[in-house]
Every structure is written in structure tokens, then in C-alpha cells.
Design a protein around this motif. Structure first.
Motif, PDB file in Angstrom:
ATOM      1  N   SER A 126       0.812  -1.220   0.000  1.00  0.00           N
ATOM      2  CA  SER A 126       0.000   0.000   0.000  1.00  0.00           C
ATOM      3  C   SER A 126       0.845   1.270   0.000  1.00  0.00           C
ATOM      4  CB  SER A 126      -0.938   0.003   1.213  1.00  0.00           C
ATOM      5  OG  SER A 126      -0.170  -0.031   2.407  1.00  0.00           O
ATOM      6  N   GLY A 127       2.120   1.158   0.287  1.00  0.00           N
ATOM      7  CA  GLY A 127       2.997   2.329   0.267  1.00  0.00           C
ATOM      8  C   GLY A 127       3.398   2.765  -1.139  1.00  0.00           C
ATOM      9  N   TRP A 128       2.968   2.029  -2.138  1.00  0.00           N
ATOM     10  CA  TRP A 128       3.308   2.344  -3.527  1.00  0.00           C
ATOM     11  C   TRP A 128       2.165   3.081  -4.210  1.00  0.00           C
ATOM     12  CZ3 TRP A 128       7.756   1.221  -6.362  1.00  0.00           C
ATOM     13  CH2 TRP A 128       8.751   0.542  -5.655  1.00  0.00           C
ATOM     14  N   ARG A 129       2.519   4.050  -5.045  1.00  0.00           N
ATOM     15  CA  ARG A 129       1.539   4.767  -5.863  1.00  0.00           C
ATOM     16  C   ARG A 129       1.660   4.261  -7.298  1.00  0.00           C
ATOM     17  NH1 ARG A 129       2.149  10.965  -5.267  1.00  0.00           N
ATOM     18  NH2 ARG A 129       0.103  10.917  -6.218  1.00  0.00           N
ATOM     19  N   HIS A 130       0.525   4.225  -7.992  1.00  0.00           N
ATOM     20  CA  HIS A 130       0.481   3.732  -9.363  1.00  0.00           C
ATOM     21  C   HIS A 130       0.122   4.867 -10.310  1.00  0.00           C
ATOM     22  CE1 HIS A 130       0.635  -0.613  -8.355  1.00  0.00           C
ATOM     23  NE2 HIS A 130       0.157  -0.171  -7.209  1.00  0.00           N
ATOM     24  N   ALA A 131       0.902   4.997 -11.377  1.00  0.00           N
ATOM     25  CA  ALA A 131       0.623   5.973 -12.432  1.00  0.00           C
ATOM     26  C   ALA A 131       0.445   5.210 -13.738  1.00  0.00           C
ATOM     27  CB  ALA A 131       1.764   6.972 -12.553  1.00  0.00           C
ATOM     28  N   CYS A 132      -0.524   5.625 -14.530  1.00  0.00           N
ATOM     29  CA  CYS A 132      -0.799   4.975 -15.817  1.00  0.00           C
ATOM     30  C   CYS A 132      -0.769   6.025 -16.920  1.00  0.00           C
ATOM     31  CB  CYS A 132      -2.175   4.316 -15.808  1.00  0.00           C
ATOM     32  SG  CYS A 132      -2.339   2.956 -14.646  1.00  0.00           S
ATOM     33  N   HIS A 133      -0.124   5.683 -18.017  1.00  0.00           N
ATOM     34  CA  HIS A 133      -0.031   6.585 -19.170  1.00  0.00           C
ATOM     35  C   HIS A 133      -0.268   5.780 -20.442  1.00  0.00           C
ATOM     36  CE1 HIS A 133       2.114   8.713 -15.995  1.00  0.00           C
ATOM     37  NE2 HIS A 133       1.649   9.803 -16.594  1.00  0.00           N
ATOM     38  N   ALA A 134      -0.744   6.481 -21.479  1.00  0.00           N
ATOM     39  CA  ALA A 134      -1.077   5.778 -22.720  1.00  0.00           C
ATOM     40  C   ALA A 134      -0.544   6.504 -23.939  1.00  0.00           C
ATOM     41  CB  ALA A 134      -2.593   5.622 -22.846  1.00  0.00           C
ATOM     42  N   LEU A 135       0.025   5.728 -24.839  1.00  0.00           N
ATOM     43  CA  LEU A 135       0.380   6.194 -26.172  1.00  0.00           C
ATOM     44  C   LEU A 135      -0.847   5.930 -27.033  1.00  0.00           C
ATOM     45  CD1 LEU A 135       3.579   5.489 -28.167  1.00  0.00           C
ATOM     46  CD2 LEU A 135       1.388   4.822 -29.119  1.00  0.00           C
ATOM     47  N   LEU A 136      -1.375   6.985 -27.650  1.00  0.00           N
ATOM     48  CA  LEU A 136      -2.502   6.854 -28.567  1.00  0.00           C
ATOM     49  C   LEU A 136      -1.970   7.010 -29.982  1.00  0.00           C
ATOM     50  CD1 LEU A 136      -5.082   9.091 -26.667  1.00  0.00           C
ATOM     51  CD2 LEU A 136      -4.761   6.606 -26.482  1.00  0.00           C
ATOM     52  N   TYR A 137      -2.351   6.089 -30.865  1.00  0.00           N
ATOM     53  CA  TYR A 137      -1.832   6.148 -32.237  1.00  0.00           C
ATOM     54  C   TYR A 137      -2.893   5.673 -33.219  1.00  0.00           C
ATOM     55  CZ  TYR A 137      -1.062   1.052 -32.155  1.00  0.00           C
ATOM     56  OH  TYR A 137      -1.227  -0.312 -32.097  1.00  0.00           O
ATOM     57  N   ALA A 138      -2.700   6.079 -34.467  1.00  0.00           N
ATOM     58  CA  ALA A 138      -3.634   5.685 -35.533  1.00  0.00           C
ATOM     59  C   ALA A 138      -2.898   5.631 -36.856  1.00  0.00           C
ATOM     60  CB  ALA A 138      -4.779   6.700 -35.629  1.00  0.00           C
ATOM     61  N   PRO A 139      -3.285   4.714 -37.748  1.00  0.00           N
ATOM     62  CA  PRO A 139      -2.708   4.709 -39.093  1.00  0.00           C
ATOM     63  C   PRO A 139      -3.013   6.044 -39.769  1.00  0.00           C
ATOM     64  CG  PRO A 139      -4.011   2.731 -38.707  1.00  0.00           C
ATOM     65  CD  PRO A 139      -4.267   3.647 -37.555  1.00  0.00           C
ATOM     66  N   ASP A 140      -2.034   6.577 -40.479  1.00  0.00           N
ATOM     67  CA  ASP A 140      -2.201   7.863 -41.162  1.00  0.00           C
ATOM     68  C   ASP A 140      -1.652   7.731 -42.582  1.00  0.00           C
ATOM     69  OD1 ASP A 140      -2.233  10.464 -42.095  1.00  0.00           O
ATOM     70  OD2 ASP A 140      -1.407  11.328 -40.266  1.00  0.00           O
ATOM     71  N   PRO A 141      -2.528   7.733 -43.581  1.00  0.00           N
ATOM     72  CA  PRO A 141      -2.083   7.573 -44.965  1.00  0.00           C
ATOM     73  C   PRO A 141      -1.507   8.870 -45.567  1.00  0.00           C
ATOM     74  CG  PRO A 141      -4.443   7.853 -44.916  1.00  0.00           C
ATOM     75  CD  PRO A 141      -3.985   7.819 -43.476  1.00  0.00           C
ATOM     76  N   GLY A 142      -1.442   9.926 -44.772  1.00  0.00           N
ATOM     77  CA  GLY A 142      -1.003  11.224 -45.280  1.00  0.00           C
ATOM     78  C   GLY A 142       0.448  11.241 -45.740  1.00  0.00           C
ATOM     79  N   MET A 143       0.760  12.285 -46.498  1.00  0.00           N
ATOM     80  CA  MET A 143       2.123  12.499 -47.005  1.00  0.00           C
ATOM     81  C   MET A 143       2.537  13.922 -46.651  1.00  0.00           C
ATOM     82  SD  MET A 143       2.993   9.710 -48.793  1.00  0.00           S
ATOM     83  CE  MET A 143       4.061  10.041 -50.164  1.00  0.00           C
ATOM     84  N   LEU A 144       3.726  14.072 -46.110  1.00  0.00           N
ATOM     85  CA  LEU A 144       4.283  15.387 -45.819  1.00  0.00           C
ATOM     86  C   LEU A 144       4.932  15.911 -47.098  1.00  0.00           C
ATOM     87  CD1 LEU A 144       5.047  17.583 -43.718  1.00  0.00           C
ATOM     88  CD2 LEU A 144       7.125  16.259 -43.287  1.00  0.00           C
ATOM     89  N   PHE A 145       4.557  17.102 -47.505  1.00  0.00           N
ATOM     90  CA  PHE A 145       5.071  17.720 -48.730  1.00  0.00           C
ATOM     91  C   PHE A 145       4.843  16.852 -49.962  1.00  0.00           C
ATOM     92  CE2 PHE A 145       8.179  19.233 -45.398  1.00  0.00           C
ATOM     93  CZ  PHE A 145       7.503  20.424 -45.156  1.00  0.00           C
ATOM     94  N   GLY A 146       3.850  15.967 -49.886  1.00  0.00           N
ATOM     95  CA  GLY A 146       3.509  15.125 -51.018  1.00  0.00           C
ATOM     96  C   GLY A 146       4.492  14.016 -51.312  1.00  0.00           C
ATOM     97  N   ARG A 147       5.502  13.812 -50.447  1.00  0.00           N
ATOM     98  CA  ARG A 147       6.492  12.778 -50.747  1.00  0.00           C
ATOM     99  C   ARG A 147       6.983  11.967 -49.544  1.00  0.00           C
ATOM    100  NH1 ARG A 147       9.492  17.433 -50.357  1.00  0.00           N
ATOM    101  NH2 ARG A 147      11.512  17.233 -49.381  1.00  0.00           N
ATOM    102  N   ILE A 148       6.735  12.428 -48.319  1.00  0.00           N
ATOM    103  CA  ILE A 148       7.212  11.706 -47.131  1.00  0.00           C
ATOM    104  C   ILE A 148       6.014  11.043 -46.458  1.00  0.00           C
ATOM    105  CG2 ILE A 148       8.346  11.906 -44.892  1.00  0.00           C
ATOM    106  CD1 ILE A 148       9.726  14.459 -46.023  1.00  0.00           C
ATOM    107  N   PRO A 149       5.935   9.707 -46.490  1.00  0.00           N
ATOM    108  CA  PRO A 149       4.790   9.017 -45.889  1.00  0.00           C
ATOM    109  C   PRO A 149       4.779   9.200 -44.367  1.00  0.00           C
ATOM    110  CG  PRO A 149       6.366   7.429 -46.778  1.00  0.00           C
ATOM    111  CD  PRO A 149       6.897   8.788 -47.090  1.00  0.00           C
TER     112      PRO A 149
END
Length: 195
Positions: A17-40
């Protein structure tokens, strides 16, 4: 991650009980976009600028008596990211790792949740109306998952920022394990992976 030790989830949940718990999440999604029309772009990965000027993942301390880790994490996500979080829930299946740090009796639990691009954009758009926006959270950022021709711009430059706790190592592990970047791209560019 000097002094930080990795724990199995069951071991972390058995800490006293002397321990504290922290939870964090990475949220991600597929992205078909292109930066400057050439970098996926391949994927959109969210992090946040915290109140202390460091980059981290949304989440925070949870009370184990309030329904467990995931219930506490989902509550934290709503406070930090707003009502769009109601469109999904982080579940035990999204769990990735637990780490205990030296000194303070804190164990950090890390999750990664795959969303649709529409869900992720809704989170980005709703975040400025969240309870903790402008207080605990100063804003959201997308992680650039590419490297520009100069070999520095993009992910290598992003990794030069200051991250809280194990967030940088968690990010790199998730990028590799979830195959969010081209295979071999992290090591080919001399980006140090956690051991």
C-alpha cells in the motif's frame, strides 16, 4: 533509465500500500497522409507537452480502489484530453509494461491504444476544451515518425527534447514493437533503443 527496473504486471500489482500507481497511454492511428507530397506519415502518434515543459504521455496517478488501473487511466485521459475519449476505452489488452523508479515508491504502467485516424483527430480537436488543458497539459504534439534527408530533421530532432521519466524509452520501444516506423529505421539512424 538508470535505476528504473521493469516489473511484470502481476508483480507490480502485488506491491504494498505504500506504492503509488501511475498509468499513461500512447494513442496512435494509421495515417495515410504524405508530408510535402512525398514523405509518408504512416502513423499519427500523440504525446503531450506537460506543465513542467517536458514531453510525456497522457495519464497520471490512479487510485487502485477506484476500479483498477484501466478505470483510473480512462478517467485521467478524459480530464487531460476531453470528451472525445468517450469514443474508446483503454483496456488491459492495451497494456505494455510496468516500471518502478528508484527512491519514490511509484510504479508506472504504460499502455498503447490503436485508434482510427478520425478518433485521434477528434481527441486533438477536443483537447483544448479538456478540464486540465492549460494547467497540467499545455498541448498535444504528433511525433514525427520520419527522418528528413539531412538525417536530423523529424524523429531524430524530436528525440532531442526533454522527456519525463521513461517516456522516451517507452516511445522508442512502442515504435519498434508496434512497427510504427519502417523496420530498422531506428537503429539505422543511430537512435538509441532501450536495453
Amino acid at each position: 533509465m538508470a535505476g528504473i527496473r521493469k516489473l511484470e504486471l502481476e508483480e507490480a500489482l502485488m506491491l504494498g500500500s505504500g506504492w503509488r500507481h501511475a498509468c499513461h497511454a500512447l494513442l496512435y492511428a494509421p495515417d495515410p497522409g504524405m508530408l510535402f507530397g512525398r514523405i509518408p506519415l504512416r502513423y499519427a502518434v500523440l504525446m503531450q507537452m506537460r506543465f513542467d515543459g517536458r514531453l510525456g504521455f497522457p495519464g497520471g496517478f490512479v487510485n487502485m480502489q477506484d476500479g483498477g488501473l484501466e478505470a483510473g487511466l480512462n478517467r485521467e485521459l478524459t480530464e487531460e484530453l476531453g470528451e472525445a475519449v468517450a469514443g474508446f476505452r483503454v483496456e488491459r489488452a492495451d497494456y505494455r509494461s510496468s516500471h518502478a523508479g528508484p527512491g519514490a515508491r511509484i510504479v508506472a504502467h504504460f499502455y498503447a491504444k490503436r485508434l482510427t485516424l478520425q478518433q485521434l483527430v477528434a481527441v486533438e480537436m477536443g483537447a483544448p476544451r479538456a478540464k486540465d488543458h492549460g494547467l497540467e497539459v499545455l498541448g498535444l504534439v504528433r511525433v514525427p515518425l520520419y527522418t528528413l534527408r539531412d538525417g536530423v530533421g523529424g524523429l531524430p530532432a524530436f528525440l532531442e527534447n526533454t522527456f519525463i521519466g521513461a517516456a522516451k524509452e517507452q516511445l522508442l520501444e512502442a515504435l519498434q514493437d508496434l512497427e510504427l516506423v519502417e523496420p530498422g529505421s531506428l537503429t539505422a539512424r543511430k537512435i538509441s533503443l532501450p536495453r
